[in-house]
Motif scaffolding. Sequence first.
Motif, mmCIF file in Angstrom:
data_model
loop_
_atom_site.group_PDB
_atom_site.id
_atom_site.type_symbol
_atom_site.label_atom_id
_atom_site.label_comp_id
_atom_site.label_asym_id
_atom_site.label_seq_id
_atom_site.Cartn_x
_atom_site.Cartn_y
_atom_site.Cartn_z
ATOM 1 N N LEU A 357 0.850 -1.186 0.000
ATOM 2 C CA LEU A 357 0.000 0.000 0.000
ATOM 3 C C LEU A 357 0.885 1.235 0.000
ATOM 4 N N TYR A 358 0.387 2.296 -0.586
ATOM 5 C CA TYR A 358 1.116 3.560 -0.572
ATOM 6 C C TYR A 358 0.420 4.519 0.387
ATOM 7 N N ASN A 359 1.125 4.825 1.471
ATOM 8 C CA ASN A 359 0.611 5.729 2.494
ATOM 9 C C ASN A 359 1.222 7.106 2.268
ATOM 10 N N SER A 360 0.455 8.012 1.644
ATOM 11 C CA SER A 360 0.961 9.348 1.300
ATOM 12 C C SER A 360 2.271 9.243 0.522
ATOM 13 N N MET A 361 2.271 8.395 -0.498
ATOM 14 C CA MET A 361 3.397 8.187 -1.416
ATOM 15 C C MET A 361 4.546 7.404 -0.792
ATOM 16 N N ILE A 362 4.406 6.955 0.443
ATOM 17 C CA ILE A 362 5.420 6.111 1.067
ATOM 18 C C ILE A 362 5.025 4.651 0.855
ATOM 19 N N LYS A 363 5.945 3.856 0.294
ATOM 20 C CA LYS A 363 5.626 2.433 0.088
ATOM 21 C C LYS A 363 5.622 1.718 1.429
ATOM 22 N N THR A 364 4.528 1.062 1.727
ATOM 23 C CA THR A 364 4.392 0.311 2.968
ATOM 24 C C THR A 364 3.818 -1.064 2.651
ATOM 25 N N TYR A 365 3.817 -1.924 3.673
ATOM 26 C CA TYR A 365 3.156 -3.223 3.554
ATOM 27 C C TYR A 365 2.189 -3.379 4.716
ATOM 28 N N PHE A 366 1.049 -3.946 4.395
ATOM 29 C CA PHE A 366 0.050 -4.226 5.415
ATOM 30 C C PHE A 366 0.196 -5.696 5.778
ATOM 31 N N TYR A 367 0.834 -5.957 6.924
ATOM 32 C CA TYR A 367 1.115 -7.322 7.380
ATOM 33 C C TYR A 367 -0.103 -7.859 8.113
ATOM 34 N N GLN A 368 -0.610 -8.992 7.638
ATOM 35 C CA GLN A 368 -1.871 -9.533 8.136
ATOM 36 C C GLN A 368 -1.626 -10.896 8.783
ATOM 37 N N TYR A 369 -1.946 -10.983 10.071
ATOM 38 C CA TYR A 369 -1.770 -12.210 10.850
ATOM 39 C C TYR A 369 -3.152 -12.670 11.300
ATOM 40 N N TYR A 370 -3.607 -13.769 10.749
ATOM 41 C CA TYR A 370 -4.967 -14.228 11.018
ATOM 42 C C TYR A 370 -4.998 -15.220 12.164
ATOM 43 N N GLY A 371 -5.772 -14.898 13.191
ATOM 44 C CA GLY A 371 -6.045 -15.838 14.257
ATOM 45 C C GLY A 371 -7.359 -16.556 13.988
ATOM 46 N N PRO A 372 -7.754 -17.471 14.869
ATOM 47 C CA PRO A 372 -9.008 -18.194 14.662
ATOM 48 C C PRO A 372 -10.212 -17.283 14.856
ATOM 49 N N LEU A 373 -11.279 -17.606 14.165
ATOM 50 C CA LEU A 373 -12.539 -16.902 14.384
ATOM 51 C C LEU A 373 -13.152 -17.379 15.691
ATOM 52 N N PRO A 374 -13.912 -16.523 16.372
ATOM 53 C CA PRO A 374 -14.566 -16.962 17.608
ATOM 54 C C PRO A 374 -15.617 -18.028 17.322
ATOM 55 N N PRO A 375 -15.830 -18.956 18.256
ATOM 56 C CA PRO A 375 -16.919 -19.924 18.074
ATOM 57 C C PRO A 375 -18.232 -19.197 17.862
ATOM 58 N N ARG A 376 -19.029 -19.716 16.983
ATOM 59 C CA ARG A 376 -20.263 -19.007 16.624
ATOM 60 C C ARG A 376 -21.133 -18.725 17.841
ATOM 61 N N LYS A 377 -21.233 -19.678 18.757
ATOM 62 C CA LYS A 377 -22.088 -19.467 19.932
ATOM 63 C C LYS A 377 -21.509 -18.413 20.868
ATOM 64 N N GLY A 378 -20.200 -18.189 20.781
ATOM 65 C CA GLY A 378 -19.570 -17.255 21.700
ATOM 66 C C GLY A 378 -19.499 -15.837 21.182
ATOM 67 N N ARG A 379 -19.939 -15.615 19.955
ATOM 68 C CA ARG A 379 -19.851 -14.282 19.403
ATOM 69 C C ARG A 379 -20.902 -13.372 20.038
#
Length: 393
Positions: A357-379
């Motif tokens: 992604l370019y943040n105000s013309m600065i090259k950046t990276y959006f680092y995405q770390y996915y954890g588990p989704l919450p159990p449906r009953k617990g949402r």
Amino acid sequence: MVELIATTAFGLESVVKQEVKDLGYTITEVEDGRVHFQGDAGAIARANLWLRCADRVLLTVGTFKAVTFDELFEKTRVLPWEAYIPKDGAFPAAKISSVKSQLFSKSDGQRIVKKAVAVRLGQAYGLEKLPETGDAYPIFIKLLKDKVTLAINTSGEGLNKRGYRAHGNGAPLKETMAAALVKLSRWRPDRFFLDPLCGSGTIVIEAAMIGRRQAPGMHRHFDAEAWPIVGQTAWDQAREEAEDVLSRSPKFRVLGSDIDPAALKQARINAKFAGVTDFTAFQKLPVEQVRTHRRYGVIVTNPPYGVRLSDKADVAKLTREMGQVFRAMPDWSYFILSGYEDFERDFGQKATKNRKLYNSMIKTYFYQYYGPLPPRKGRRAAVAGERETTNEK
């Protein structure tokens, strides 16, 4: 029907495309930094009010190929400018870009387009000299590989100007980029949300606005509000729609923390101006002290990364601390925007995926770390009144 363009930062085209589709409009083309779509005149009002991640909404007047300035003049002159610009309208050639085109002189391009539009309008209205004393119709000019696109800016100031950020820290993240980061995290209000390096609160505020379905343009003015081709009725209807879908009950709370008390003071003021005070909470806390027993939360943050703030040693130390703290919350998901080239190494973990992604013309990276989704009953929603500190024992 009118042809519109939502301009955007490079890397966010797919996010803006989805926003346009969610508004119910037909996508006609997607290119770098631009999403083209069709709609009625009311789409100008709705797009300006609702697009969170776009920079501006442009009204396309015409496209054509031109390799000489004579061609540029003649093909600009034959376009129906009088269908959009009234007799007294001001029409500056406000912005021009030229990439891989033979017509590379930007100043000449602006001058010629301005002259051609003036000739066309003068002939249409029977005037030798146009007064240009009325409302603004700024013309955007794009030349790409000899293809010319001429459009009128309907937004005025960029859509990142929500009207709430009276205060900002040293290197504030644009509101449109902050909203995009939240959108890319796929956060929902039934999950806890934290920005542990929140600065003046832009990411937290944008998350709160998303959570309560608040149109980002509710509290600002747009150039096209005065345009006859749109009409006051379309703007009134768009604002009524925005009011109707707004959630006013505080059924969730998004959290921000930082070590800078001045930045936190600004964040609280900005949240008040944005109308999301009841949906946000801020506290003074170093990132290394962030702790929680909450589960399945989401972190979205934009830490300093040494381009405009801090030196490299400080950035490396902060990155290591984030890695240690975030991994201690194993079922959380975390999303970090950084231009620090050694981020993954010092963080201590390779991202599930990353996005340039370019943040105000600065090259950046959006680092995405996915954890588990919450159990449906617990949402469930994070309701106000629950313990909100991020350093629970």
